[in-house]
Design a protein around this motif. Structure first.
Motif, PDB file in Angstrom:
ATOM      1  N   MET A 131       0.828  -1.200   0.000  1.00 38.59           N
ATOM      2  CA  MET A 131       0.000   0.000   0.000  1.00 38.59           C
ATOM      3  C   MET A 131       0.864   1.252   0.000  1.00 38.59           C
ATOM      4  SD  MET A 131      -1.261   0.169   4.017  1.00 38.59           S
ATOM      5  CE  MET A 131      -2.214   1.641   3.721  1.00 38.59           C
ATOM      6  N   LEU A 132       0.208   2.386  -0.293  1.00 35.97           N
ATOM      7  CA  LEU A 132       0.805   3.718  -0.176  1.00 35.97           C
ATOM      8  C   LEU A 132      -0.012   4.503   0.835  1.00 35.97           C
ATOM      9  CD1 LEU A 132       1.312   4.476  -3.978  1.00 35.97           C
ATOM     10  CD2 LEU A 132       3.154   4.147  -2.327  1.00 35.97           C
ATOM     11  N   HIS A 133       0.682   5.331   1.636  1.00 35.56           N
ATOM     12  CA  HIS A 133      -0.034   6.084   2.674  1.00 35.56           C
ATOM     13  C   HIS A 133       0.743   7.348   3.010  1.00 35.56           C
ATOM     14  CE1 HIS A 133      -3.076   6.383   5.819  1.00 35.56           C
ATOM     15  NE2 HIS A 133      -2.125   6.770   6.650  1.00 35.56           N
ATOM     16  N   TRP A 134      -0.014   8.420   3.368  1.00 37.94           N
ATOM     17  CA  TRP A 134       0.600   9.661   3.829  1.00 37.94           C
ATOM     18  C   TRP A 134       0.933   9.550   5.321  1.00 37.94           C
ATOM     19  CZ3 TRP A 134       2.267  12.932   0.380  1.00 37.94           C
ATOM     20  CH2 TRP A 134       1.576  13.138  -0.824  1.00 37.94           C
ATOM     21  N   PHE A 135       2.126  10.012   5.709  1.00 36.98           N
ATOM     22  CA  PHE A 135       2.524  10.033   7.112  1.00 36.98           C
ATOM     23  C   PHE A 135       3.144  11.381   7.452  1.00 36.98           C
ATOM     24  CE2 PHE A 135       2.636   5.446   6.286  1.00 36.98           C
ATOM     25  CZ  PHE A 135       1.943   4.961   7.386  1.00 36.98           C
ATOM     26  N   ARG A 136       2.747  11.928   8.608  1.00 37.87           N
ATOM     27  CA  ARG A 136       3.403  13.111   9.129  1.00 37.87           C
ATOM     28  C   ARG A 136       4.755  12.713   9.730  1.00 37.87           C
ATOM     29  NH1 ARG A 136       2.772  18.125   8.388  1.00 37.87           N
ATOM     30  NH2 ARG A 136       3.382  18.497  10.547  1.00 37.87           N
ATOM     31  N   PRO A 137       5.738  13.630   9.759  1.00 39.69           N
ATOM     32  CA  PRO A 137       7.069  13.289  10.281  1.00 39.69           C
ATOM     33  C   PRO A 137       7.052  12.762  11.713  1.00 39.69           C
ATOM     34  CG  PRO A 137       7.171  15.354   9.075  1.00 39.69           C
ATOM     35  CD  PRO A 137       5.715  14.987   9.172  1.00 39.69           C
ATOM     36  N   GLU A 138       6.148  13.278  12.564  1.00 35.81           N
ATOM     37  CA  GLU A 138       6.153  12.852  13.963  1.00 35.81           C
ATOM     38  C   GLU A 138       5.713  11.397  14.136  1.00 35.81           C
ATOM     39  OE1 GLU A 138       2.432  15.468  13.273  1.00 35.81           O
ATOM     40  OE2 GLU A 138       4.576  15.480  12.723  1.00 35.81           O
ATOM     41  N   VAL A 139       5.081  10.817  13.113  1.00 34.20           N
ATOM     42  CA  VAL A 139       4.635   9.423  13.198  1.00 34.20           C
ATOM     43  C   VAL A 139       5.750   8.450  12.796  1.00 34.20           C
ATOM     44  CG1 VAL A 139       2.925   7.767  12.299  1.00 34.20           C
ATOM     45  CG2 VAL A 139       2.267  10.144  12.731  1.00 34.20           C
ATOM     46  N   MET A 140       6.704   8.909  12.029  1.00 40.60           N
ATOM     47  CA  MET A 140       7.679   8.008  11.409  1.00 40.60           C
ATOM     48  C   MET A 140       8.544   7.222  12.390  1.00 40.60           C
ATOM     49  SD  MET A 140       8.666  10.281   8.091  1.00 40.60           S
ATOM     50  CE  MET A 140       7.330  10.920   7.068  1.00 40.60           C
ATOM     51  N   PRO A 141       8.870   7.753  13.589  1.00 42.68           N
ATOM     52  CA  PRO A 141       9.646   6.920  14.513  1.00 42.68           C
ATOM     53  C   PRO A 141       8.944   5.629  14.906  1.00 42.68           C
ATOM     54  CG  PRO A 141       9.810   9.225  15.151  1.00 42.68           C
ATOM     55  CD  PRO A 141       8.767   9.142  14.071  1.00 42.68           C
ATOM     56  N   ARG A 142       7.618   5.560  14.738  1.00 45.11           N
ATOM     57  CA  ARG A 142       6.888   4.354  15.107  1.00 45.11           C
ATOM     58  C   ARG A 142       6.766   3.374  13.951  1.00 45.11           C
ATOM     59  NH1 ARG A 142       3.079   8.233  17.181  1.00 45.11           N
ATOM     60  NH2 ARG A 142       1.427   7.389  15.854  1.00 45.11           N
ATOM     61  N   LEU A 143       7.256   3.738  12.779  1.00 52.10           N
ATOM     62  CA  LEU A 143       7.136   2.885  11.602  1.00 52.10           C
ATOM     63  C   LEU A 143       8.377   2.011  11.432  1.00 52.10           C
ATOM     64  CD1 LEU A 143       5.744   5.455   8.999  1.00 52.10           C
ATOM     65  CD2 LEU A 143       4.442   3.902  10.472  1.00 52.10           C
ATOM     66  N   ARG A 144       8.168   0.857  10.836  1.00 51.06           N
ATOM     67  CA  ARG A 144       9.303   0.007  10.452  1.00 51.06           C
ATOM     68  C   ARG A 144       9.910   0.593   9.182  1.00 51.06           C
ATOM     69  NH1 ARG A 144       9.080  -6.521   9.115  1.00 51.06           N
ATOM     70  NH2 ARG A 144      11.292  -6.760   8.608  1.00 51.06           N
ATOM     71  N   MET A 145      11.122   1.105   9.321  1.00 47.89           N
ATOM     72  CA  MET A 145      11.728   1.869   8.236  1.00 47.89           C
ATOM     73  C   MET A 145      13.241   1.847   8.396  1.00 47.89           C
ATOM     74  SD  MET A 145      11.178   5.966   7.550  1.00 47.89           S
ATOM     75  CE  MET A 145       9.395   5.772   7.590  1.00 47.89           C
ATOM     76  N   ALA A 146      13.968   1.846   7.279  1.00 48.93           N
ATOM     77  CA  ALA A 146      15.425   1.914   7.339  1.00 48.93           C
ATOM     78  C   ALA A 146      15.844   3.220   8.007  1.00 48.93           C
ATOM     79  CB  ALA A 146      16.026   1.816   5.943  1.00 48.93           C
ATOM     80  N   PRO A 147      16.833   3.204   8.889  1.00 45.04           N
ATOM     81  CA  PRO A 147      17.278   4.448   9.542  1.00 45.04           C
ATOM     82  C   PRO A 147      17.673   5.531   8.555  1.00 45.04           C
ATOM     83  CG  PRO A 147      18.206   2.538  10.661  1.00 45.04           C
ATOM     84  CD  PRO A 147      17.542   2.024   9.421  1.00 45.04           C
ATOM     85  N   SER A 148      18.283   5.133   7.439  1.00 41.44           N
ATOM     86  CA  SER A 148      18.704   6.132   6.457  1.00 41.44           C
ATOM     87  C   SER A 148      17.501   6.838   5.843  1.00 41.44           C
ATOM     88  CB  SER A 148      19.547   5.478   5.363  1.00 41.44           C
ATOM     89  OG  SER A 148      18.812   4.466   4.694  1.00 41.44           O
ATOM     90  N   THR A 149      16.415   6.090   5.589  1.00 39.63           N
ATOM     91  CA  THR A 149      15.206   6.708   5.038  1.00 39.63           C
ATOM     92  C   THR A 149      14.577   7.648   6.054  1.00 39.63           C
ATOM     93  OG1 THR A 149      14.807   4.720   3.712  1.00 39.63           O
ATOM     94  CG2 THR A 149      12.968   6.244   3.990  1.00 39.63           C
ATOM     95  N   ARG A 150      14.506   7.228   7.314  1.00 38.52           N
ATOM     96  CA  ARG A 150      13.927   8.082   8.357  1.00 38.52           C
ATOM     97  C   ARG A 150      14.732   9.379   8.516  1.00 38.52           C
ATOM     98  NH1 ARG A 150      13.924   4.571  11.982  1.00 38.52           N
ATOM     99  NH2 ARG A 150      11.754   3.897  11.819  1.00 38.52           N
ATOM    100  N   ASP A 151      16.061   9.268   8.462  1.00 37.73           N
ATOM    101  CA  ASP A 151      16.907  10.446   8.599  1.00 37.73           C
ATOM    102  C   ASP A 151      16.741  11.379   7.402  1.00 37.73           C
ATOM    103  OD1 ASP A 151      19.213  11.886   9.950  1.00 37.73           O
ATOM    104  OD2 ASP A 151      20.115  11.454   7.998  1.00 37.73           O
ATOM    105  N   LEU A 152      16.619  10.809   6.219  1.00 37.78           N
ATOM    106  CA  LEU A 152      16.418  11.605   5.012  1.00 37.78           C
ATOM    107  C   LEU A 152      15.123  12.418   5.109  1.00 37.78           C
ATOM    108  CD1 LEU A 152      17.359  12.024   1.922  1.00 37.78           C
ATOM    109  CD2 LEU A 152      15.614  10.304   1.440  1.00 37.78           C
ATOM    110  N   LEU A 153      14.041  11.751   5.524  1.00 33.93           N
ATOM    111  CA  LEU A 153      12.753  12.435   5.653  1.00 33.93           C
ATOM    112  C   LEU A 153      12.803  13.507   6.736  1.00 33.93           C
ATOM    113  CD1 LEU A 153      10.542   9.248   5.344  1.00 33.93           C
ATOM    114  CD2 LEU A 153      10.662  11.094   3.676  1.00 33.93           C
ATOM    115  N   ARG A 154      13.493  13.222   7.822  1.00 35.95           N
ATOM    116  CA  ARG A 154      13.617  14.214   8.895  1.00 35.95           C
ATOM    117  C   ARG A 154      14.321  15.464   8.393  1.00 35.95           C
ATOM    118  NH1 ARG A 154      17.684  15.793  11.540  1.00 35.95           N
ATOM    119  NH2 ARG A 154      18.985  14.056  10.809  1.00 35.95           N
TER     120      ARG A 154
END
Length: 346
Positions: A131-154
């Motif tokens: 699926m595709l979904h919109w996420f606000r930045p404050e939600v992303m720490p709770r998602l299963r995600m590569a650290p590099s992707t999370r840092d890029l979005l931050r």
């Protein structure tokens, strides 16, 4: 982020063991899309939870590896977005070069493009992943995600919050730093800011550069855009482009050479008009800069047939149809001696 493991060539069989060995270079380039909306949310892709694939079961960016027919990383990404989600982003701007690590430990360089889109992911036809979904930045720490992707979005979110955002400098993969898995290459710079929108926050503007070329007969050069062009298909328009970590005049000179084989000395370029517009509701504001070249060398050629299928010279009182509306407004302004036009704000 999606990526493919780079391929390397073996040394030729006649090479002697004591000769210097060439450093392996990536044979495949990768590109991913950092897509955000006017509310500051990011479009993420939930990948299949299948062992052996890149980042199984994780939230990631859409994208993938280049194929033989791709002529640029932007073209690679646009193809991937169409194939994976039927998605077309009008403007994709280079933002960073990331170093990600594949399953076998190989460092893979990924060009990250940023683009704004405000649609509903439920309307897209997803062909890969869950699926595709919109996420606000404050939600992303709770998602299963590569650290590099999370840092890029931050990092990108911080630039938006600060009211400025800039593309990455042109950096080849061969020169990317292989010593870190998350080394981003970017140099933000302030953009002109609009008045706060409904979200109460400044909105970065997109800057376009356009060539106003007039021959000895007073005719203006216009190009007919390809029917499948991401913007204004089957429509006449200026020779135009977006800056790639360069000045507006340098961009104009480069685009004229790459798109039409025209050689222009920067000293022969002068500012002619600016159109500040909102093209369609919900799209980013744009500042379209139009420059006149007093002298040039060459005859217009079709060098990017995926973007332009024909060049023509037109009298200002007999312009072709259909013509991009703001291009017509700019031509009218230049003919009247005006330097500025606002379009689509009301």
């Amino acid at each position: 982020m999606n990526a493919q493991t780079p391929q390397t060539d073996s040394p030729p069989p006649h090479q002697l063991p004591d000769q210097p060995q060439p450093q392996p270079q990536p044979q495949r380039a990768n590109a991913s899309a950092l897509i955000y909306n006017e509310s500051g949310a990011y479009l993420l892709h939930l990948r299949d939870d299948i062992p052996g694939i890149w980042e199984p079961g994780s939230w990631s960016l859409l994208g993938g590896g280049s194929e033989p027919g791709d002529r640029s990383l932007e073209e690679t990404l646009r193809r991937e977005l169409r194939e994976e989600a039927g998605l077309d982003i009008p403007d994709l701007v280079p933002f960073a070069v990331e170093q990600a690590r594949s399953g076998d430990g190989t460092l893979v360089p990924i060009q990250i493009f940023a683009g704004q889109w405000s649609g509903d992911p439920a309307d897209l036809e997803l062909t890969e992943g869950v699926m595709l979904h919109w996420f606000r930045p404050e939600v992303m720490p709770r998602l299963r995600m590569a650290p590099s992707t999370r840092d890029l979005l931050r990092r990108h979110a911080e630039l938006l919050d600060a009211g400025h955002y800039g593309p990455a400098p042109s950096t080849s993969f061969a020169n990317a730093d292989p010593t870190t898995t998350t080394a981003a290459v970017r140099l933000p710079h302030p953009h002109t800011l609009s008045a706060p929108g409904t979200s109460g926050r400044p909105v970065p503007h997109i800057i376009g550069v356009h060539l106003y070329l007039e021959n000895a007969h007073g005719e203006i050069l216009l190009g007919l855009r390809h029917p499948d062009s991401a913007y204004a298909g089957k429509t006449w328009h200026f020779l135009a482009g977006h800056c790639e970590q360069e000045s507006a005049v340098a961009c104009l000179v480069r685009e004229a050479r790459e798109e039409a084989g025209l050689l222009i000395d920067p000293g022969d370029v002068e500012f002619a008009h600016a159109v500040h517009l909102v093209d369609t509701p919900g799209t980013p504001p744009r500042m379209q800069l139009v420059f006149r070249a007093r002298h040039w060398t060459g005859t217009p050629e079709i060098l990017e047939p995926d973007r332009c299928v024909s060049w023509g010279w037109w009298r200002p009182e007999a312009l072709p149809e259909p013509l991009v509306p703001y291009a017509r407004a700019a031509i009218d302004g230049i003919q009247a001696g005006r330097l500025y036009t606002e379009w689509g704000w009301t």
